[in-house]
Motif scaffolding. Structure first.
Motif, mmCIF file in Angstrom:
data_model
loop_
_atom_site.group_PDB
_atom_site.id
_atom_site.type_symbol
_atom_site.label_atom_id
_atom_site.label_comp_id
_atom_site.label_asym_id
_atom_site.label_seq_id
_atom_site.Cartn_x
_atom_site.Cartn_y
_atom_site.Cartn_z
ATOM 1 N N PHE A 60 0.651 -1.302 -0.102
ATOM 2 C CA PHE A 60 -0.096 0.222 0.049
ATOM 3 C C PHE A 60 0.769 1.489 0.063
ATOM 4 N N TRP A 77 -8.812 7.832 3.616
ATOM 5 C CA TRP A 77 -8.631 6.776 4.613
ATOM 6 C C TRP A 77 -7.268 6.715 5.240
ATOM 7 N N LEU A 92 -8.113 1.242 11.447
ATOM 8 C CA LEU A 92 -8.260 1.588 10.079
ATOM 9 C C LEU A 92 -9.564 2.930 10.584
ATOM 10 N N THR A 125 -12.096 6.116 8.052
ATOM 11 C CA THR A 125 -12.073 6.874 6.691
ATOM 12 C C THR A 125 -12.858 8.204 7.031
ATOM 13 N N LEU A 145 -15.855 2.275 2.067
ATOM 14 C CA LEU A 145 -14.532 2.135 1.796
ATOM 15 C C LEU A 145 -13.997 1.704 3.032
ATOM 16 N N GLU A 203 -14.210 -2.029 2.636
ATOM 17 C CA GLU A 203 -13.225 -2.368 1.672
ATOM 18 C C GLU A 203 -12.218 -2.481 1.797
ATOM 19 N N LYS A 204 -11.369 -1.567 2.551
ATOM 20 C CA LYS A 204 -9.909 -1.493 2.867
ATOM 21 C C LYS A 204 -9.594 -2.343 3.898
ATOM 22 N N THR A 205 -10.563 -2.379 4.889
ATOM 23 C CA THR A 205 -10.323 -3.550 5.868
ATOM 24 C C THR A 205 -10.052 -4.818 5.476
ATOM 25 N N ALA A 228 -9.327 -5.521 2.214
ATOM 26 C CA ALA A 228 -8.156 -5.636 1.589
ATOM 27 C C ALA A 228 -6.765 -5.855 2.482
ATOM 28 N N ILE A 229 -6.748 -5.176 3.348
ATOM 29 C CA ILE A 229 -5.505 -4.916 4.227
ATOM 30 C C ILE A 229 -5.704 -6.467 5.152
#
Length: 454
Positions: A395, A415, A432, A434, A440, A443-445, A447-448
């Motif tokens: 990232f 974010w 995390l 945003t 979002l 989604e990002k949680t 992905a990580i």
């Protein structure tokens, strides 16, 4: 020379029998005395079954070094902080393992004025002295006295309430069979004597070192419904629960919804800045945007510190900050020797609810929408450093800023996240947030976590 593995970054804790026992605690008492050269030190212990015997071993170590000992009895950690400052003692030591497993115990230590002792300020010096165990003979033997510090302490706590404007309230209070039980009873009695219209619905309020309802650690998702359900059942205005030594305080709104500590930090920061414009507020690096936004709106200065009570306190002291907060539900106050308290936060929130004539839900919901977060997510991994590096490499190209104050934080336009590894287990902690975008956030949680868990 014995190697002691119970010394951590900013306190002492270890498995009973192997990492921590009466002999080791005696040596720690001797080493603390040799390092600080105090004349009088207060000691106390939590409800764990081994706390009393370890406290006595600690006291022997101090007295054999010529130090006078003031025994405060069964207390919470913050009562050590209060007594050390209030009675102008040379230091204080608490026997507690807080929320650690039942076969653990530990020590939290401060010096004069309740200044913290961490790796950077003497903890490793004390460890080396305890390992060497070459202690000088004292000129005179120290003596022990008993003291009930609770009247002055309870008076101080209630000074945070504006009792003239306080509205009647019903509170569910869950002491978790820990050290908070007796203090809850004392606060209740003091409120009744002063005509303060707050009613307590008490849960698990008998001190019990076997912890029949589980070791109190309300940050665990499996423990949160217990207090939340009771709030709904009793139609209470708020729910409060504490960990074992009650230096952390957790809140539920009137619907039984658990309120993440991050949003309580913003709430208290605002309350202090309204009364103290231009003041400094200390926060940890895990979740920051809400706190920074509150400070910007109320003419305050947000200052970031490493996570951990010893580090936060040191920054609090150096910056003369009026308040500091961690998302883990530690809250620090200038008027409490720059130390953390699990009792002051809920009293301040009661005061806020009365002054604003709003519910806790109304006070925090807008902030939760503005900066949504899933809360801290723990992942067990084979190698924490490798896992964090994997996420960082994935990232970092998109990031607009990188911060390594504590773990690694990457910030993007909409974010940000922080990854830290545990000091005690192969676990990585993800936080995390945003800017107002729940989709979002999810989604990002996801992905990580996919990258983190390999």
């Amino acid at each position: 020379m014995t190697t002691l593995t119970c010394f951590k970054a900013y306190d002492i804790r270890g498995k009973l029998g192997t990492e921590l026992n009466e002999e080791i605690v005696y040596r720690i008492g001797r080493a603390y005395a040799q390092f600080l050269q105090p004349a009088k030190v207060c000691v106390g212990g939590d409800v764990r079954e081994t706390s009393e015997e370890l406290k006595q071993a600690l006291a022997r170590g101090l007295m054999d070094s010529g130090v006078d000992v003031v025994d405060l009895g069964l207390i919470g950690t913050e009562e050590i902080y209060f007594a050390t400052k209030f009675h102008n003692l040379d230091g204080g030591i608490m026997i507690t393992a807080s929320h650690n497993p039942i076969d653990y115990n530990g020590l939290k230590m401060v010096r004069e004025q309740s200044r913290p002792i961490s790796n950077d300020t003497g903890l490793q010096d004390i460890r080396k002295l305890a390992e060497q165990a070459e202690f000088p003979q004292p000129v005179a033997q120290g003596v022990m006295t008993q003291m009930d510090n609770s009247p002055a302490y309870i008076d101080h706590l209630l000074s945070y309430l504006d009792t003239e404007d306080l509205q009647p309230m019903k509170l569910v209070v869950n002491a978790g069979n820990g050290a908070a039980c007796d203090t809850v009873n004392r606060i209740e009695t003091a409120m009744q004597e002063r005509g303060i219209p707050i009613e307590f619905v008490k849960m698990h309020n008998t001190p019990d070192g076997t912890f029949p309802n589980g070791i109190p650690n309300p940050i665990l998702s499996e423990q949160q419904p217990v207090t939340g359900n009771a709030v709904r059942e009793h139609k209470a205005d708020m729910g409060i629960a504490w960990d074992g030594d009650f230096d952390r305080c957790f809140l539920w709104d009137h619907t039984g919804r658990f309120i993440e500590g991050y949003y309580v930090v913003g709430l208290l920061a605002e309350a202090f800045l309204v009364k103290n414009p231009g003041s400094r507020i200390i926060h940890d690096p895990r979740l920051i945007w809400n706190t920074q936004d509150v400070c910007a709106q109320h003419d305050g200065t947000a200052i970031q510190s490493r996570t951990g009570h010893a580090y936060i306190k040191e920054v609090m002291y150096n910056e003369d900050a009026v308040y500091g907060g961690e998302m883990s539900a530690h809250h620090y106050f200038r008027d409490f020797a720059y130390c953390d308290s699990g009792m002051i936060p809920w009293l301040l929130v009661c005061d806020l609810l009365s002054k604003k004539k709003q519910s806790l839900s109304e006070l925090v919901s807008e902030r939760m929408t503005r900066f949504p977060s899933p809360g801290e997510i723990n992942s067990k991994v084979d190698d924490a450093d490798v896992a964090i590096q994997r996420v960082f490499d994935t990232f970092r190209a998109e990031a607009i800023s990188i911060d390594e104050t504590d773990g690694v934080s990457l910030e993007f336009p909409q974010w940000r996240f922080n990854l830290r590894k545990s000091n005690t287990e192969p676990v990585v902690r993800l936080n995390l947030e945003t800017r107002g975008d729940e989709a979002l956030m999810k989604e990002k949680t996801d992905a990580i976590l996919q990258v983190l868990r390999g």
